[in-house]
Design a protein around this motif. Sequence first.
Motif, PDB file in Angstrom:
ATOM      1  N   GLY A   1      -1.245   6.978 -13.306  1.00  0.00           N
ATOM      2  CA  GLY A   1      -1.978   6.003 -12.503  1.00  0.00           C
ATOM      3  C   GLY A   1      -1.685   4.574 -12.918  1.00  0.00           C
ATOM      4  O   GLY A   1      -1.508   3.689 -12.067  1.00  0.00           O
ATOM      5  N   ILE A   2      -1.617   4.337 -14.228  1.00  0.00           N
ATOM      6  CA  ILE A   2      -1.392   2.983 -14.733  1.00  0.00           C
ATOM      7  C   ILE A   2      -0.030   2.458 -14.309  1.00  0.00           C
ATOM      8  O   ILE A   2       0.113   1.297 -13.905  1.00  0.00           O
ATOM      9  CB  ILE A   2      -1.531   2.947 -16.272  1.00  0.00           C
ATOM     10  N   GLN A   3       1.009   3.311 -14.380  1.00  0.00           N
ATOM     11  CA  GLN A   3       2.354   2.858 -14.019  1.00  0.00           C
ATOM     12  C   GLN A   3       2.473   2.554 -12.532  1.00  0.00           C
ATOM     13  O   GLN A   3       3.202   1.635 -12.136  1.00  0.00           O
ATOM     14  CB  GLN A   3       3.388   3.902 -14.445  1.00  0.00           C
ATOM     15  N   ALA A   4       1.770   3.305 -11.693  1.00  0.00           N
ATOM     16  CA  ALA A   4       1.750   2.982 -10.258  1.00  0.00           C
ATOM     17  C   ALA A   4       1.078   1.627 -10.045  1.00  0.00           C
ATOM     18  O   ALA A   4       1.548   0.806  -9.237  1.00  0.00           O
ATOM     19  CB  ALA A   4       1.016   4.071  -9.482  1.00  0.00           C
TER      20      ALA A   4
ATOM     21  N   MET B   1       0.832  -1.203   0.000  1.00  0.00           N
ATOM     22  CA  MET B   1       0.000   0.000   0.000  1.00  0.00           C
ATOM     23  C   MET B   1       0.870   1.257   0.000  1.00  0.00           C
ATOM     24  O   MET B   1       0.608   2.227  -0.735  1.00  0.00           O
ATOM     25  CB  MET B   1      -0.914  -0.012   1.233  1.00  0.00           C
ATOM     26  N   THR B   2       1.913   1.247   0.819  1.00  0.00           N
ATOM     27  CA  THR B   2       2.819   2.391   0.887  1.00  0.00           C
ATOM     28  C   THR B   2       3.541   2.602  -0.437  1.00  0.00           C
ATOM     29  O   THR B   2       3.677   3.746  -0.909  1.00  0.00           O
ATOM     30  CB  THR B   2       3.847   2.192   2.022  1.00  0.00           C
ATOM     31  N   LEU B   3       4.017   1.529  -1.039  1.00  0.00           N
ATOM     32  CA  LEU B   3       4.674   1.604  -2.347  1.00  0.00           C
ATOM     33  C   LEU B   3       3.749   2.227  -3.387  1.00  0.00           C
ATOM     34  O   LEU B   3       4.134   3.138  -4.124  1.00  0.00           O
ATOM     35  CB  LEU B   3       5.083   0.201  -2.817  1.00  0.00           C
ATOM     36  N   PHE B   4       2.528   1.717  -3.450  1.00  0.00           N
ATOM     37  CA  PHE B   4       1.564   2.190  -4.437  1.00  0.00           C
ATOM     38  C   PHE B   4       1.295   3.677  -4.287  1.00  0.00           C
ATOM     39  O   PHE B   4       1.343   4.440  -5.258  1.00  0.00           O
ATOM     40  CB  PHE B   4       0.262   1.401  -4.317  1.00  0.00           C
ATOM     41  N   LEU B   5       1.016   4.112  -3.065  1.00  0.00           N
ATOM     42  CA  LEU B   5       0.660   5.519  -2.844  1.00  0.00           C
ATOM     43  C   LEU B   5       1.857   6.448  -3.062  1.00  0.00           C
ATOM     44  O   LEU B   5       1.696   7.548  -3.602  1.00  0.00           O
ATOM     45  CB  LEU B   5       0.102   5.704  -1.438  1.00  0.00           C
ATOM     46  N   PHE B   6       3.052   6.013  -2.667  1.00  0.00           N
ATOM     47  CA  PHE B   6       4.229   6.859  -2.880  1.00  0.00           C
ATOM     48  C   PHE B   6       4.475   7.073  -4.368  1.00  0.00           C
ATOM     49  O   PHE B   6       4.719   8.200  -4.816  1.00  0.00           O
ATOM     50  CB  PHE B   6       5.459   6.230  -2.230  1.00  0.00           C
ATOM     51  N   ILE B   7       4.393   6.000  -5.149  1.00  0.00           N
ATOM     52  CA  ILE B   7       4.596   6.118  -6.599  1.00  0.00           C
ATOM     53  C   ILE B   7       3.469   6.922  -7.231  1.00  0.00           C
ATOM     54  O   ILE B   7       3.705   7.776  -8.100  1.00  0.00           O
ATOM     55  CB  ILE B   7       4.693   4.711  -7.240  1.00  0.00           C
ATOM     56  N   LEU B   8       2.245   6.675  -6.794  1.00  0.00           N
ATOM     57  CA  LEU B   8       1.095   7.383  -7.350  1.00  0.00           C
ATOM     58  C   LEU B   8       1.213   8.891  -7.122  1.00  0.00           C
ATOM     59  O   LEU B   8       1.057   9.689  -8.060  1.00  0.00           O
ATOM     60  CB  LEU B   8      -0.196   6.860  -6.724  1.00  0.00           C
ATOM     61  N   PHE B   9       1.513   9.287  -5.893  1.00  0.00           N
ATOM     62  CA  PHE B   9       1.638  10.723  -5.594  1.00  0.00           C
ATOM     63  C   PHE B   9       2.854  11.327  -6.290  1.00  0.00           C
ATOM     64  O   PHE B   9       2.791  12.477  -6.748  1.00  0.00           O
ATOM     65  CB  PHE B   9       1.702  10.948  -4.083  1.00  0.00           C
ATOM     66  N   SER B  10       3.952  10.602  -6.352  1.00  0.00           N
ATOM     67  CA  SER B  10       5.138  11.109  -7.051  1.00  0.00           C
ATOM     68  C   SER B  10       4.827  11.363  -8.522  1.00  0.00           C
ATOM     69  O   SER B  10       5.232  12.385  -9.087  1.00  0.00           O
ATOM     70  CB  SER B  10       6.298  10.120  -6.926  1.00  0.00           C
TER      71      SER B  10
END
Length: 255
Positions: free
Chosen positions: A233-236, A103-112
């Motif tokens: 979004g897709i890449q995250a 979850m942390t990985l996903f959100l960090f990449i998404l926000f970045s």
Amino acid sequence: MATETVAAEGEGGLEFHPFDQFEIKPLFGEIGDPVSWYTISNATFWMALAALCVVLLLVVGTRGRAVIPSRVQSAAELVYGFVYKMVEDVTGKEGLTYFPWIMTLFLFILFSNYLGLLPLAFTPTSHIAVTAVLALGVFIGVTVLGFVKNGMAFLGLFWMKEAPLFLRPVIAIIEVISYFVRPVSHSIRLAGNLVAGHAMIKVFAGFAAIAALSPLSVVAITAIYGLEVLVAGIQAYVFTILTCIYLKDALHPSH
């Protein structure tokens, strides 16, 4: 990433540098000052901002835990349910132990990715140095977990019992190579897609200075920007689901 120059010079002296936006610079001080590991740079600032957004969404946004959620709480619950379902579907119930990490990985990449779409912003995930650390973290983590959970039986991941006996050694070599290529493809896929989109926007923005091409340039920039919103979004999602697949291999290595 080294600055590359793509220049188009005509009678009006048009010149633009689409890769300047990826240059890491000190956040404070003079332009051209050296960047060391302890320097607060634009990359440091935008990564910290992405981490802050994760905290604001999941901690501050849901602190009330209201029965009738606010918009921020609704967004947090939606993302939580989406990632939870992804982890459960790919890795099974056993993989939910590692849900907070994913979850942390996903959100960090998404926000970045999305913060990088703001004007004058910097995209940390456009740099291999950042995506490689994330990918290596996944690679090392699932490899260690595979041996801790399964012992030497984890090596069964590379030995395809269903294949004919004479083909198994060849397949094992191919599987080992593909396994160690994982962090490379995992990191390059994310960074490469973001670099390509951002560079294309900058190229078309350079053509906007030519009066005859400016309407076409504005249309192209709008279309590419819309595509970049989807790609972010897709890449995250792709990075996260590949992490889930690798985690599944570590938990259940037998073919």
